[in-house]
Design a protein around this motif. Structure first.
Motif, mmCIF file in Angstrom:
data_model
loop_
_atom_site.group_PDB
_atom_site.id
_atom_site.type_symbol
_atom_site.label_atom_id
_atom_site.label_comp_id
_atom_site.label_asym_id
_atom_site.label_seq_id
_atom_site.Cartn_x
_atom_site.Cartn_y
_atom_site.Cartn_z
ATOM 1 N N ASN A 82 0.845 -1.197 0.000
ATOM 2 C CA ASN A 82 0.000 0.000 0.000
ATOM 3 C C ASN A 82 0.880 1.247 0.000
ATOM 4 O O ASN A 82 1.925 1.273 0.643
ATOM 5 N N SER A 103 1.868 -4.926 -5.332
ATOM 6 C CA SER A 103 0.740 -5.564 -4.651
ATOM 7 C C SER A 103 -0.061 -6.506 -5.530
ATOM 8 O O SER A 103 -0.879 -7.268 -5.011
ATOM 9 N N LEU A 163 -7.314 -7.357 -7.986
ATOM 10 C CA LEU A 163 -8.058 -8.425 -7.318
ATOM 11 C C LEU A 163 -9.403 -8.668 -7.989
ATOM 12 O O LEU A 163 -9.776 -9.809 -8.268
ATOM 13 N N THR A 213 -13.664 -5.980 -3.042
ATOM 14 C CA THR A 213 -12.223 -5.977 -3.290
ATOM 15 C C THR A 213 -11.657 -4.566 -3.265
ATOM 16 O O THR A 213 -10.451 -4.386 -3.394
ATOM 17 N N SER A 215 -10.178 -1.059 -2.212
ATOM 18 C CA SER A 215 -9.381 -0.523 -1.126
ATOM 19 C C SER A 215 -10.195 0.533 -0.377
ATOM 20 O O SER A 215 -11.119 1.125 -0.924
ATOM 21 N N SER A 242 -11.038 -7.035 1.261
ATOM 22 C CA SER A 242 -10.066 -5.938 1.236
ATOM 23 C C SER A 242 -9.721 -5.454 2.650
ATOM 24 O O SER A 242 -8.777 -5.959 3.254
ATOM 25 N N ARG A 243 -10.454 -4.493 3.168
ATOM 26 C CA ARG A 243 -10.145 -3.963 4.487
ATOM 27 C C ARG A 243 -11.431 -3.785 5.271
ATOM 28 O O ARG A 243 -12.486 -3.491 4.707
ATOM 29 N N SER A 335 -5.724 2.671 3.695
ATOM 30 C CA SER A 335 -5.412 1.373 4.288
ATOM 31 C C SER A 335 -4.268 1.538 5.273
ATOM 32 O O SER A 335 -3.290 2.209 4.989
#
Lengths: 341, 341, 341, 341
Positions: A82, A103, A163, A213, A215, A242-243, A335
């Protein structure tokens, strides 16, 4: 005195041994003078060393002065995954220094586990195994009350970067209708990938499976809240890859607990969650301890990207494998970087 | 008197309501005179009724005399899924009566759960969820010691009928090297599907994942024994999707227990296994209670096949969707038919 | 005073009517203030107009001073198709002005005609039609002495940009082995597209069909000379789709005349060739008058790209559809721009 | 005395040397006793020879008596390509003798030339070459007035047997919308191939390119008449790949001559047409002298099919590669067999 180009390597929280296979690391050491260091020690390097550095592999904090001292720098290669707000990206763009990130290596492992989670949710693979071990499995058709096929179903993908594209590729054999929401891409690019560009509302209400997916950015924190889960089809699966910041986690957990939807998640607001966190006993959820991308083989592909792109730049060509930071978006990301791998 | 063709329906252990959607069943009843009956009651039907029957939907025991009495019969459509030795197939072939089976409907649901099981084994999806719920999950890279990617790996498929082909299709996006062993097919047909024909030994020693889709025949009972499991790559996954008779089940269980390979199975020698059967607590195994194919949506596709093929035969054309019994192989099958769905 | 962003349009040798469909042009005019001008008239624009311009659509000669005066410029969009040495690209890169080109629109029409030419050469489609019209056609097998299938053959593609990739996509159904030579790309990227990276020698000696899609650069003029043609397989097809400068044209013509290989070309060193140029009567050649990309529908797709990418940049996002000029390569190109479309 | 199975070979109008590669023929001769003969000489063979024959490779006229004398016969393999009304097929079906045909070998060569013809028509490849040689070529955009892309267009395929399916496969990379009309197949099978089942009217009025691959039957002679051509889209391409009997040839020629549509044909009502036949000078037509399938490599694949399927039948398994004659349709075909290859 060496004529090999100088690479400053400050890969923390990775190590060179982690991001290269032994063979690739040997090649890396053969082609370049490698100066392994840390963010803290960078400032102390002699000016002529800094001036001689052609590449910086890693993502250390960089001051304006430090970057200015690296007069021969062609590229900075982030191997964490990131971009964070810890270096003067604008100066890099002005000077034509490529700011790269490796990434994409995580796309395949994350997409695979994501697909596996979706299949597990729709067919209760994990649940059925647990039932069987407890001795109260249900046989045949009786055990398939909520089972759904992915084939010919409607799959939603939120975010169509590495992704999302990899997921779409893995789905190729399923003949699913793939709906994508990605506000950073024009519809035509999505159409070119054979998917249908839709609004987030249309995706949520139309998809039998939703893969997240995207970010986390300044714009999409808690994008998926109670209303979003309520808009999903009953029995649909929601797979968070993802997060955690992109969802209202409590609302997601409650949507699973209620039985309205099925949820799988690889990420959590606090990792690990407390021992008594209710998520640990929520039904209709599949829990994964931030393991989706962290495969040895994935990390080692970072080194291949580094070798390929440095070789191109050595020849005066632009890098071709790593993704580049964009002026417009590099500062939008929210992120949290990993503190350890 | 009706001018619609007569269909004798003896679908046990299915029912018409199970193999048709309500809409399809309405269409079926509109197009045909349907006489629903059972194997036992067939003999008692009046000779002119038997003579008038154009199709038999089901798989009842049929004597030579009964078949002979059905003088207008064009096709028998098995809706259970396996041919058993309960009717004079040779007479059918001589008379040009098509003997059909609708088992292709199971290919997609079984292939999907098989792929889900393989992903679960290679990424420990079910195991990680159970660990998480017990509070002893392992995070990130540390939790991925034995993780493998399916992408770009070598996948072995034993048996390349409907199910094996569907698996190969689902794998399209994974760019895997697919090795197939099927002694009933020439290599050229496998090559035409983009897979490599190999011996069983080469498949076992070369594949990272082995899917067993072959039906049990007179020739392949206990084909997978302790030697076969010992020949597999350490850490490989073995996914049993067809029938338990094709493996030495104890040897398979022991191979999983030893940690050498990972195993998933949807079938068992005795279903259900005893409460104290060691399989219920064997590690490195994923257990599924014969649920792979038994989806409502799969059964309902049988009715679509029936409607399509009967419509073709009504027009004097050959059936095109159901698989036909072959003179050469119809008697080789050893699968136990299901007693209930 | 308008609040719409200002676009300076200097699309010569295109016109806005050529690169936009009527609908797209209406949308373009609705969203933006459009100032249509020419390279010559640019200098005379008032400073505040230049300062207000957000985008420049076209590829006019630009001095340092002129570019400096365009203080609000975000992007220059080349709609001719090639970058030429007529503007201070370095200044653009420093200022973060995107330098874009819409040439990807030509990939599909050129790839299609290229494939059509290859099929015509291998099956003598054009030749057989001419024979038939003259009354000396040869029937059936007798007429197929030199015929070859593309399916399962080896296809070489030189250059793997938009055009090479599109060709590879069109070949998807042919199950051909695709060999690619592109010195600007690492092998891994080619492998990711399912093609094999090879040296130019290996490509020439191994391919049954060679497609040349590479742009002319400082490094590859006359890359294909008499030795190259001599290295090709007898009976192979050579299809020239990019620019004449990349081949020794006489050597190519002679290789066709000798019957050793078959040649198709869309480009010529002088266009048109003289009336008595021997190329006009060379056998085993298929001649096309620089028509491969010049389709109305292709030009009109340029406008769609312009609309999509300007919309992204209006929202503060990077462009996503047009290809960007690269610092490293923008000055290497040697293609002569078209003087008229 | 030999223990090898006896094959009677009466391949006329083919020869064994034509349908086998030298290697394959050597293998054939090694595995089997081959008795090469002709239709006329068959009757004269001794009864015990006839009784010992396991396979008949060829398509000789067969009387009931002759077939009855071949008591051990397992299969008849037609290597001409069409079934004709010259043997008692019903007896074969009753006795379980497989009646096979190897015509699938023609699908790939015919589909390739068909695609090449379509591309040539839409891009005027042959015409442009002829113009160039005459010195009146038209350059660039000016020469592309009627050019069309196949990519993203609508393609119609009439008949979805081996050839239609192969065409659909070759089109995979074109992202075209494929419309299929085949009255012998249910819509579901077409959907399974990713194509849309449509009526003939919808196909004619909707497709930019029409490929005719259907065999001539009792039902479809002159299926394409003046009305059919009038129903096509202006500028569409009509590519005739099967047999001339399926079209009203004069109407087709006139539709091309009028400039309303473009036509390519590999077949003619009389082959060759007379020297003064107007077809030889009709514009907007692409003429091919029945060369589409007649490739050496295609004929030689027949031998591979023979070897594969005989090997399966030797092992008591059903043949898997050759297409089987169907009771319902074997007598419907109206194609004239070829008199010579």
């Amino acid at each position: 005195m060496s004529e090999r180009p100088l690479v400053i390597a400050a890969p923390h929280p990775r190590t060179l041994e982690m991001i290269f296979t032994p063979d690739a690391l040997a090649r890396f050491r053969e082609r370049y003078d490698i100066l392994e260091t840390t963010a803290g020690a960078l400032e102390a390097l002699p000016p002529d060393t800094l001036a001689r550095a052609r590449y910086l592999v890693g993502q250390p904090d960089l001051s304006d002065a430090l970057l200015a001292a690296m007069t021969g720098l062609r590229a900075i290669v982030n191997v964490e995954g990131n971009f964070t707000d810890n270096m003067p990206y604008e100066r890099c763009f002005e000077r034509g220094i490529h700011v790269l990130v490796t990434s994409s290596v995580f796309a395949e492992p994350v997409a695979e586990i994501g697909l596996g989670m979706a299949l597990s949710l729709h067919r209760q693979i994990a649940q059925a195994d647990a039932d069987f071990r407890r001795g109260d499995e249900v046989w045949g058709l009786d055990g398939n009350g909520s089972a759904q096929l992915l084939s010919s179903s409607r799959v939603g993908i939120v975010g169509f970067g590495d992704l999302g594209r990899c997921l779409n590729r893995l789905l190729a054999g399923f003949r699913a209708k793939v709906l994508v929401h990605d506000p950073w891409l024009p519809d035509s690019i999505l159409a070119d990938h054979g998917v249908e560009a839709v609004s987030l509302d249309a995706l949520l209400s139309g998809a039998d499976t939703v893969f997240v997916t995207a970010s986390v950015t300044a714009d999409n924190q808690h994008l998926f809240d109670a209303d979003a889960f309520a808009a999903m089809k009953p029995g649909a699966a929601f797979v968070l890859l993802s997060r955690a910041g992109i969802v209202d986690f409590d609302a997601m957990r409650e949507a699973a607990a209620s039985g309205r939807i099925k949820v799988a998640t690889d990420v959590f607001p606090d990792e690990p969650p407390a021992a008594d966190d209710p998520v640990r006993s929520t039904p209709n959820m599949l829990l994964s301890a931030h393991r989706a991308g962290a495969l040895t083989v994935a990390f080692q592909r970072m080194g291949d990207i580094v070798l390929d792109d440095l070789a191109l730049m050595d020849r005066g060509l632009p890098p071709a494998r790593a993704r580049r930071a964009e002026r417009e978006t590099v500062r939008r990301m929210r992120s949290k970087p990993v503190s350890k791998s």
